[in-house]
Design an enzyme around this catalytic site. Sequence first.
Site, PDB file in Angstrom:
ATOM      1  N   THR A   1      86.217 -39.142 -33.647  1.00  0.00           N
ATOM      2  CA  THR A   1      86.372 -37.755 -33.213  1.00  0.00           C
ATOM      3  C   THR A   1      87.372 -36.977 -34.060  1.00  0.00           C
ATOM      4  OG1 THR A   1      88.123 -38.293 -31.620  1.00  0.00           O
ATOM      5  CG2 THR A   1      85.849 -38.426 -30.839  1.00  0.00           C
ATOM      6  N   ASP A   2      87.307 -35.664 -33.891  1.00  0.00           N
ATOM      7  CA  ASP A   2      88.293 -34.788 -34.518  1.00  0.00           C
ATOM      8  C   ASP A   2      89.435 -34.563 -33.519  1.00  0.00           C
ATOM      9  OD1 ASP A   2      87.357 -32.924 -32.644  1.00  0.00           O
ATOM     10  OD2 ASP A   2      86.210 -31.785 -34.121  1.00  0.00           O
ATOM     11  N   THR A   3      90.330 -33.642 -33.820  1.00  0.00           N
ATOM     12  CA  THR A   3      91.494 -33.418 -32.949  1.00  0.00           C
ATOM     13  C   THR A   3      91.127 -32.857 -31.586  1.00  0.00           C
ATOM     14  OG1 THR A   3      91.831 -31.242 -33.951  1.00  0.00           O
ATOM     15  CG2 THR A   3      93.092 -33.084 -34.876  1.00  0.00           C
TER      16      THR A   3
ATOM     17  N   VAL B   1      85.925 -34.253 -30.190  1.00  0.00           N
ATOM     18  CA  VAL B   1      84.494 -34.096 -30.449  1.00  0.00           C
ATOM     19  C   VAL B   1      84.141 -34.949 -31.667  1.00  0.00           C
ATOM     20  CG1 VAL B   1      82.724 -32.431 -31.165  1.00  0.00           C
ATOM     21  CG2 VAL B   1      84.428 -31.788 -29.461  1.00  0.00           C
TER      22      VAL B   1
END
Length: 149
Positions: free
Chosen positions: A28-30, A33
């Site tokens: 995931t990103d920050t 997601v």
Amino acid sequence: MTDFDTPYRGGFIGPEHHFALTVYFEDTDTAGVVYYANYLKFMERARSDMLRAVGVDQRDVLDGGGGAYYVAEANIRYLRPARLGDDLVVVSTVDIVRAASVQIHQRVIRGSELLTDGRVTAAFLDANGRPQRQPKEWVEKFNGIINRK
């Protein structure tokens, strides 16, 4: 009884290969997601597992000095995001088999929701990077997937 020392392997339901996975923090990103490029990784794992499931031994051919599959084209449409902790299934089907390539349709699904829809064309190349015919038995195996009921 479950064998926890055996890696998960996907399997076929008719002509569809199903490969389950869970979204981990590293995917995931920050915002929690799934980072867009990681869907391609999920799809790669599922394709590799599908080949293994039908008896296509890429390592054996590669070690023997033969060719290997390389992604020649990838098209992906992102419809909904996957998030940290989601359980996903990558559903793969063989669309087109040619002498030196195969096109595979792949969908990443969460429950009944379609998250991504993609198609990947893998070309079979020799050690010098030139297209060559796939092994005949591999073409037969791909055609066998298409014709599964």
